[in-house]
Scaffold this active site. Sequence first.
Site, PDB file in Angstrom:
ATOM      1  N   ARG A   1      -9.409   0.731   8.989  1.00  0.00           N
ATOM      2  CA  ARG A   1      -9.092  -0.713   9.352  1.00  0.00           C
ATOM      3  C   ARG A   1     -10.072  -1.326  10.191  1.00  0.00           C
ATOM      4  O   ARG A   1      -9.937  -2.336  10.715  1.00  0.00           O
ATOM      5  CB  ARG A   1      -7.810  -0.706  10.308  1.00  0.00           C
ATOM      6  CG  ARG A   1      -6.692  -0.905   9.473  1.00  0.00           C
ATOM      7  CD  ARG A   1      -5.404  -0.581  10.342  1.00  0.00           C
ATOM      8  NE  ARG A   1      -4.380  -1.382  10.156  1.00  0.00           N
ATOM      9  CZ  ARG A   1      -2.987  -0.921   9.600  1.00  0.00           C
ATOM     10  NH1 ARG A   1      -3.088   0.505   9.038  1.00  0.00           N
ATOM     11  NH2 ARG A   1      -1.818  -1.527   9.643  1.00  0.00           N
TER      12      ARG A   1
ATOM     13  N   LYS B   1       0.967  -1.215  -0.027  1.00  0.00           N
ATOM     14  CA  LYS B   1      -0.076   0.054  -0.020  1.00  0.00           C
ATOM     15  C   LYS B   1       0.705   1.339  -0.046  1.00  0.00           C
ATOM     16  O   LYS B   1       0.664   2.196  -0.747  1.00  0.00           O
ATOM     17  CB  LYS B   1      -1.022  -0.076   1.164  1.00  0.00           C
ATOM     18  CG  LYS B   1      -1.653  -1.195   1.275  1.00  0.00           C
ATOM     19  CD  LYS B   1      -2.668  -0.963   2.538  1.00  0.00           C
ATOM     20  CE  LYS B   1      -2.103  -1.247   3.905  1.00  0.00           C
ATOM     21  NZ  LYS B   1      -1.464  -2.349   4.358  1.00  0.00           N
TER      22      LYS B   1
ATOM     23  N   ARG C   1      12.213  -6.225   5.295  1.00  0.00           N
ATOM     24  CA  ARG C   1      11.860  -4.691   4.947  1.00  0.00           C
ATOM     25  C   ARG C   1      12.584  -3.813   5.466  1.00  0.00           C
ATOM     26  O   ARG C   1      12.654  -3.771   6.650  1.00  0.00           O
ATOM     27  CB  ARG C   1      10.339  -4.458   4.938  1.00  0.00           C
ATOM     28  CG  ARG C   1       9.792  -3.414   4.786  1.00  0.00           C
ATOM     29  CD  ARG C   1       8.423  -3.424   4.563  1.00  0.00           C
ATOM     30  NE  ARG C   1       7.605  -3.347   5.677  1.00  0.00           N
ATOM     31  CZ  ARG C   1       6.458  -3.059   5.726  1.00  0.00           C
ATOM     32  NH1 ARG C   1       5.550  -2.838   4.617  1.00  0.00           N
ATOM     33  NH2 ARG C   1       5.573  -2.953   6.890  1.00  0.00           N
TER      34      ARG C   1
ATOM     35  N   ARG D   1      11.269  -1.129  10.936  1.00  0.00           N
ATOM     36  CA  ARG D   1      10.215  -0.980  11.861  1.00  0.00           C
ATOM     37  C   ARG D   1      10.240  -1.880  12.969  1.00  0.00           C
ATOM     38  O   ARG D   1      10.674  -3.163  12.694  1.00  0.00           O
ATOM     39  CB  ARG D   1       8.948  -1.042  11.114  1.00  0.00           C
ATOM     40  CG  ARG D   1       8.661   0.106  10.360  1.00  0.00           C
ATOM     41  CD  ARG D   1       7.275  -0.073   9.418  1.00  0.00           C
ATOM     42  NE  ARG D   1       6.230  -0.519  10.071  1.00  0.00           N
ATOM     43  CZ  ARG D   1       4.850  -0.790   9.863  1.00  0.00           C
ATOM     44  NH1 ARG D   1       4.850  -0.125   8.436  1.00  0.00           N
ATOM     45  NH2 ARG D   1       3.987  -1.103  10.167  1.00  0.00           N
TER      46      ARG D   1
END
Length: 213
Positions: A87, A13, A126, A160
């Site tokens: 969400r 996204k 990531r 993250r």
Amino acid sequence: MNIILLGPPGAGKGTQARHLVDTRDMIQLSTGDMLRAARTSGTEMGQKVAEIMDSGKLVTDEIVIGLIEEQLTTQSGSGFIFDGFPRTLAQADALAALLTKLGQSLHTVIEIRVDDEALVQRISGRFTCGDCGEVYHDKTKPTSVDGKCDNCGSTNMVRRADDNADSLRTRLMEYYKKTSPLIGYYYAKGDLRPLNGLADISEVTASVEAILG
Ligand code: AMP
């Protein structure tokens, strides 16, 4: 033109939102980014949400709806891209009410479909440039020069805290329990446009462009 990018964590996204910001002058509203900014700024709200975010659970509807309302009423451009919001069904209803109040509407909801195994692999490798936001992956999209952003040259690479196996399991569970009902909700409203998020990034971008016209 206001759009929602809907999909599980790691679906892509943010990557697609960044492309639309660059090419269409749209405004990306990522509640995840807003909450991460609140954490680092040390506000009371930031401290309150830090633990919840690290666990992979959703923060309260009240907090994220408040963040979105603030942005919608203070920013303007060629449309908003809602990335990671709504969400929950309560957030979806609140968004509809907010847009109506502002005399705006939702153009389309793009559902980025990916399978769970791919998500785990994507998320576990990531990392992002802390300065320009470019997204990389240890295996599938490493930087050309180790630790240096191809886009802006920064060496400020960040991973993250919630991109780990435990948090990811919780994030996926939260997605299936609370967010996936939105697929039916927007389908019933006639707003849903699904696409295959397992294709190459450029192919997914082309599908997004085709949907938006
Ligand atoms: P994201 O960057 O979109 O993956 O979001 C990271 C984390 O921020 C999530 O796992 C949640 O803890 C929190 N979060 C972001 N957006 C929302 C939202 N719309 N509702 C509730 N929690 C959110």
